[in-house]
Write an enzyme that holds these catalytic residues in place. Structure first.
Site, PDB file in Angstrom:
ATOM      1  CD  GLN A 188      -4.771  -3.790  -8.208  1.00  0.00           C
ATOM      2  OE1 GLN A 188      -5.699  -4.242  -9.188  1.00  0.00           O
ATOM      3  NE2 GLN A 188      -4.053  -2.946  -7.532  1.00  0.00           N
ATOM      4  N   PRO A 200     -11.204  -9.768 -15.358  1.00  0.00           N
ATOM      5  CG  PRO A 200     -13.128 -10.034 -16.815  1.00  0.00           C
ATOM      6  CD  PRO A 200     -11.368 -10.369 -16.300  1.00  0.00           C
ATOM      7  CE  LYS A 201     -12.337 -15.714 -10.439  1.00  0.00           C
ATOM      8  NZ  LYS A 201     -12.540 -17.303 -10.098  1.00  0.00           N
ATOM      9  CE  LYS A 253      -7.853   5.697 -19.109  1.00  0.00           C
ATOM     10  NZ  LYS A 253      -8.730   6.131 -19.075  1.00  0.00           N
ATOM     11  CG  PHE A 295      -2.297  -1.415   1.445  1.00  0.00           C
ATOM     12  CD1 PHE A 295      -2.366  -1.844  -0.314  1.00  0.00           C
ATOM     13  CD2 PHE A 295      -0.809  -2.172   2.438  1.00  0.00           C
ATOM     14  CE1 PHE A 295      -3.150  -2.678   0.215  1.00  0.00           C
ATOM     15  CE2 PHE A 295      -2.174  -3.294   2.494  1.00  0.00           C
ATOM     16  CZ  PHE A 295      -3.133  -3.793   0.864  1.00  0.00           C
ATOM     17  CD  GLU A 319      -2.169   3.737  -6.310  1.00  0.00           C
ATOM     18  OE1 GLU A 319      -1.377   2.933  -6.166  1.00  0.00           O
ATOM     19  OE2 GLU A 319      -2.352   4.356  -5.346  1.00  0.00           O
TER      20      GLU A 319
END
Lengths: 238, 166, 751
Positions: free
Chosen positions: C651, C645-646, C714, C253, C718
């Site tokens: 995330q 997609p998973k 992209k 992080f 975040e």
């Protein structure tokens, strides 16, 4: 109320490792007690209390002294003190029984002495005497997240209501006292009154009558009152 | 039975882990967690706080989930200890492990062992059926990546289809 | 985009496959840095200062050194002096600091914050090392520290350095005062966010082992090449003599993006005691010495016409930093690009406190800045009696309002629409306290999400072996972000080799150079490099086939050769072809290697590149107790091509959960007298637990962006975090009528 209080404490894994006596004798969560780099009268008598003028949002408003404002962290003990539990103790001088309300000491000028146990004494059992109206009881805990957090305020309540009038009540508070806090004044304020929000609020005011706030924990006084009122209302609606 | 190795006092400890008995000479202060990680190379059990606050070190002792960071190794003698390494049947993943994989119930993977050990214990605990009840029962296992929703989905999947195997 | 021979997709990219490293993680077999078996290990434990400012008067390690099992105690009295730092100081501390960050390496007696490393105990076991650390006695000459942001605020000074070396610290466009004068409605408010601590589940950990003059560090880092550079400079040794390995990281992080003091101390200690040293921080030591999000005080001024058109926008952010290093929380960057307001000013100021130096923490700048901006927009929407989405659409920026550049792609409008639809925004009644569920107040709130697309140079190797398997090598990292998985997918499609036949190697400075895995840029940077490296290998493979007289594909048109399932075939004639194994066996059995050194082109000069989204929160507030329970969080995002997609959904859910913690509970508390980190554990530093986190729903808006990078993706690390705190604060206002401008929104603020 006892099972609710037990389940409100800690997490499944912690509870699996816990003992009843260990829960009663657990040490405070006061930041300054836990941080050995800071003065603490409970840890090092006479060194001073860092919490009094430090960050004291989680600290007690009831039973405090000029030497310590640490909160007793237990949930279970709050329910047990409401239920007049008795602690059986054995020691060099033999066996004796202590009421739970008399097990923990107020900090006074000796916050390092947390209980009335004598050296060498061991808790061997906790007896919960039968209380007929405890079948209508509950434990309500308010905290900063939904689970696995210590109480900011909690209330253990059992009320005997007949024909809309409170005949008897058992009330204890957690998260606000330096020991598991039996609110005898609140019980007295309820007895003989018509059950309802007004009586509950009066009881809550009585329970917190002697509260002494510090810089960051004044909110606990109102929160504890509202927690108690909510617990009593919820019990009524059962 | 105490001996001195490199001037450090140790005690002999016998631990039964994943059905295998292991002999160790340990500093008596050694936690079960450090015994697993530093002495037995069983590093699947994780240290996230060392204070019973995060659940990453959850193992089973005699079938119950406990925190190995709060358990002294000497106190775990004579008990059956199960760690994440003992969950799969050889190459065959336990359904709970497979469900975590399928539901993406982890990201960094560091809390995962503890989550799975907790989830497995939960199958034998009187936990209610709803998602909220499972969330409450799992709240001692912190996840900073935020895989919570997927973890609950994985557990509920296993509870629905494999509860009888617990 | 990249090659005349762009592969027709075999469908690995875009498929919701399980994590390729998942099996290792669910079986406990994945090895994190502290778990690498190394012979003859010694254990290090750091001793920290107990004052925030002053000088070490006396440090007595005698009792600790006498303890059986203690190997050494390093203190400022005996720690090796670092020539690199002495030179840096001799030269007036100008130029680039060899350590990168301002570290505490026992070089002098100065104390700058409470908890600063002041000694290191090295012992035969953790138990002995911890015990010995408690026996190191220190006395200080104490100076008055500055701890309280509120009282130190008058000392704030403007930040003058470019942010991230790129962005100006302050901006101005149009005429703010004129814009305010022209406004029908004005808003002038201050928002504050507290210090926060990353608290990844894995503590920072380093194992340092010297072999002669070569150093290996198994380090919990999201930046192996960066750590290598810092360590080499600090120790004055060539980078080639330092190898840094980080195969699995237990959450980072941003906190694990720098080589902090313990990493260097571990290397120094290992050299001193001539043994490998393992140094794992305690949870308490994660508060201070390894960064965190700084405190911010943000002043937002808005002016708007009655129809919602923004006429003026000013966003001034003051953030805390340490007394030894400047770190700017870039809170106003998103403000510069989000709304089409002609008159705008932004600035960043700093206040120096005696605290640990702050650092990147998930969505650094955007997370805190958008709490302020998106709360202010919500406040304005009530002033104007205008729907919050309509207000945002009214000021929709069709091009980057700061630079004037066109967007490489922007699908924010669709994100508002999709999020609102899936969330059920239409059922919201506008008035505060107007929605209830039994005795609970119900609140619905929303906010915009955005995060820039950043990309840095990255290299990768793709190697196809004669057995038909392939290995991808890149010195990047998987922080739980799914890097191993999405790179496998990218390589599978580019190479035409099945997913199961591809192994991705990450987290090692022996692998091709890659940037820090942070700032949502791993996909754009490393993903592009892997794609291009795999394409290069593919080209070589096809070239080999069409020039091999014995190949069924001999003299075929280069562009007509397809590779799928490990077989090369002629387009339109699947029977004509051969396997990779056959082709390579016949040609000497040598591997085929592709290499790519990928870097951004001139697209940043032409386009403004950002991901966008919308986030919606539904929550219940107890009107008596002030407790907030979030019931639903719905996010809709457009972030270019979604590679998996998973893992992408996970995330984003993780970012949203992190944002929820920021909104409701996270707060690193310092004692205002001593500067001690008061709640330095994860029982009292609250992060969300299972019971806090509701169903989180994540939706994607299809977006095709051929400008951002060769793979059109992209980052997602975040953006999930951005806007969440505002959406929740806005929902709390909707539920209660109480506007909380000071995070976190704890129940005492709602009583």
């Amino acid at each position: 109320m006892l099972s609710q209080a037990v389940l409100a404490g800690a997490s499944g894994q912690v509870r699996n490792m816990a003992t009843t006596a260990g829960n009663l004798l657990q040490r405070t969560r006061c930041f300054y007690f836990r941080d050995t780099a800071t003065p603490c009268n409970k840890r090092e008598p006479g060194s001073g209390c860092s919490a009094l003028d430090g960050y004291n949002r989680i600290h007690a408003v009831l039973g405090t002294s000029a030497h310590c404002i640490a909160t007793h962290p237990s949930d279970m003990a709050v329910a047990l003190v409401a239920l007049d539990a008795r602690v059986r103790v054995v020691g060099p001088a033999g066996e004796r029984v202590v009421s739970l309300g008399a097990l923990h000491r107020l900090p006074g000028d000796r916050p390092d002495r947390e209980t009335t146990l004598e050296p060498g004494e061991l808790i061997i059992a906790v007896d919960v005497p039968p209380l007929a109206f405890a079948s209508r009881s509950l434990y309500l805990k308010v905290r900063d997240r939904a689970s696995f957090a210590f109480a900011l305020a909690s209330a253990a309540v059992a009320v005997d209501v007949r024909d809309g009038t409170v005949r008897d009540a058992r009330i204890a508070l957690g998260g606000v006292g330096t020991k598991p806090w039996r609110a005898a004044g609140a019980e007295e304020a309820l007895r003989g009154r018509r059950a309802g929000r007004d009586a509950y609020r009066a009881a809550a005011d009585a329970a917190l009558a002697g509260a002494v706030p510090r810089a960051h924990n004044a909110f606990k006084i109102e929160l504890a009152k509202r927690t108690l009122v909510r617990a009593l209302l919820r019990l009524e609606s059962r | 039975m105490g001996t001195v190795i490199s001037q450090v006092t140790t005690v002999d400890v016998e631990l039964r882990i994943n059905a295998t008995t292991r002999q160790l000479a340990l500093d008596p202060r050694t936690t079960l967690l450090d015994a697993l990680r530093e002495h037995l190379d069983l590093t699947g059990t994780k240290k996230g706080c060392d204070h019973g606050q995060c659940g990453a070190c959850t193992v089973h002792v005699n079938g119950r989930r406990v925190l190995s960071c709060l358990t002294l190794a000497v106190a775990a003698q004579g008990k059956d200890i199960t760690t994440i390494e003992g969950v799969a049947d050889g190459d065959q993943l336990h359904p709970m492990q497979q469900a975590f994989l399928d539901h993406d119930g982890f990201q960094c993977g560091y809390c995962t062992s503890g989550q799975i050990m907790s989830a497995l214990a939960l199958l034998r605990e009187p936990c209610g059926a709803s998602d909220d009840e499972v969330r409450e029962c799992m709240s001692g296992n912190l996840c900073r990546c935020g895989a919570y929703s997927n973890i609950i989905a994985a557990i509920q999947d296993v509870r629905a289809t494999h509860a009888h195997e617990a | 985009m990249t090659s005349p021979n762009e592969p027709r997709t075999t469908g690995a990219v875009g498929a919701p496959i399980n994590r390729v490293d998942g099996r290792l993680k669910v079986t406990g077999a994945a090895r994190y840095s502290a778990e690498i078996p190394v012979d003859d290990l010694a254990y290090g434990v750091i001793v920290q200062s107990t004052i925030a400012r002053g000088t070490i008067d006396r440090i007595d390690a005698g009792e600790a050194e006498q303890l059986p099992g203690v190997i050494a105690v390093m203190t400022p009295r005996n720690a090796p002096k670092l020539e690199s730092l002495q030179k840096f100081e001799r030269e007036g501390s100008k130029g680039s600091r060899p350590t990168g960050r301002a570290l505490s390496l026992l070089q002098n007696d100065s104390v700058h914050y409470n908890g600063q490393p002041i000694a290191l105990v090295i012992a035969e076991s953790i138990e002995v090392a911890m015990h010995a650390a408690s026996l190191v006695r220190t006395t200080y000459r104490v100076d008055q520290p500055t701890i309280d942001m509120a009282t130190a605020l008058p000392s704030a000074y403007p930040s003058t350095e470019k942010i991230y070396g790129r962005e100006p610290p302050a901006t101005q466009r149009g005429d703010l005062q004129a814009g305010l004068a022209a406004a029908d409605v004005r808003l002038d408010v201050v928002y504050t966010t507290p210090m926060e601590t990353h608290n990844p589940m894995e503590m920072h950990a380093t194992i340092a082992a010297w072999d002669g003059d070569k150093l290996t560090l198994w380090d919990a880092t999201q930046n192996v090449h960066g750590v290598r550079g810092t360590i080499a400079k600090t120790l004055s040794i060539p980078p080639e003599q330092v190898r840094v390995i980080s195969h699995f990281i237990g959450g980072a992080f941003g906190g694990k993006g720098s080589a902090w003091s313990h990493v260097v101390l571990a290397a120094l200690a290992a050299r001193e005691v001539r043994r490998p040293v393992k140094l794992v921080l305690t949870r308490r030591q994660m508060f201070g010495p390894v960064g965190g999000r700084p405190h911010t005080v943000q002043h937002v001024t808005l002016g708007a016409a009655r129809d919602g058109t923004l006429t003026a926008l000013r966003h001034d952010s003051t953030s805390s930093t340490s007394t030894i290093e400047e770190w700017v929380e870039a809170a106003t960057l998103a403000t510069r690009i989000l709304y089409d307001c002609p008159n705008e000013e932004t600035s960043h100021r700093l206040v120096r406190l005696n605290v640990g130096t702050p650092t990147f923490m998930r969505a650094p700048g955007e997370a805190s800045g958008m709490f302020a901006l998106e709360s202010a927009l919500d406040e304005l929407s009530y002033e104007l009696r205008m729907d919050p989405i309509a207000l945002r659409l009214k000021n929709y920026a069709e091009a980057d309002p700061e630079s004037g550049k066109p967007w490489s792609s922007k699908s924010l409008r669709q994100c508002y629409a999709l999020g609102a639809e899936r969330f059920g925004w239409a059922r919201r009644t506008a008035e505060p306290r107007s929605m209830r569920d039994g005795d609970q107040l119900v609140g619905l709130g929303m906010a915009t999400a955005t995060y820039p697309v950043r990309r840095m140079p990255a290299s990768a190797d793709a190697c196809i072996y004669p057995d038909g398997r392939a290995v991808i090598k890149a010195g990047s990292h998987d922080l739980g972000t799914g890097t191993y998985t999405i790179l496998t997918q990218l390589a599978a499609d580019a190479l035409g080799i099945p997913l199961g036949c591809i192994r991705v190697e990450l987290g090692d400075t022996d692998l091709p150079q890659n940037p820090i895995s942070a700032g949502s840029m791993t996909v754009a940077s490393t993903g592009s490099a892997v794609h291009l490296a795999a394409m290069a290998a593919r080209e070589k493979l096809i070239q080999l086939a069409v020039t091999d007289p014995r190949s069924p594909l001999h003299v075929a048109q280069h562009g007509a050769v397809e590779i799928a399932g490990g077989r090369l075939t002629l387009h339109g004639d699947v029977d004509r072809g051969e396997s990779i194994e056959e082709l390579l066996a016949r040609n000497g059995g040598q591997p085929i290697e592709g290499r790519a050194d990928a870097k951004p082109g001139d697209e940043t000069q032409v386009y403004s590149m950002h991901a966008f989204g919308s986030i919606f929160a539904e929550l219940r507030v107890d009107p008596d107790l002030g407790t907030v329970r979030v019931g639903r969080l719905v996010g809709a995002y457009a972030a270019g091509r979604i590679l998996n997609p998973k893992t992408a959904r996970s995330q984003l859910m993780g970012g949203i959960t992190f944002g929820m913690g920021m909104a409701l509970m996270e707060h690193t508390i310092t004692d205002l007298r001593s500067g001690r980190y008061v709640n330095a554990d994860i029982a009292e530093y609250h992060i969300p637990v299972h019971a806090d986190v509701p169903g989180i729903e994540v939706f994607f808006v299809d977006e095709h962006d051929e400008h951002v990078d060769p793979i059109g993706a992209k980052g997602l690390g975040e953006i999930g975090m951005t806007g969440v705190a505002a959406a929740i604060a806005n929902a709390v206002f909707h539920a209660t009528g109480v506007r909380v401008r000071d995070l976190p929104i704890t129940l005492d603020k709602l009583l």
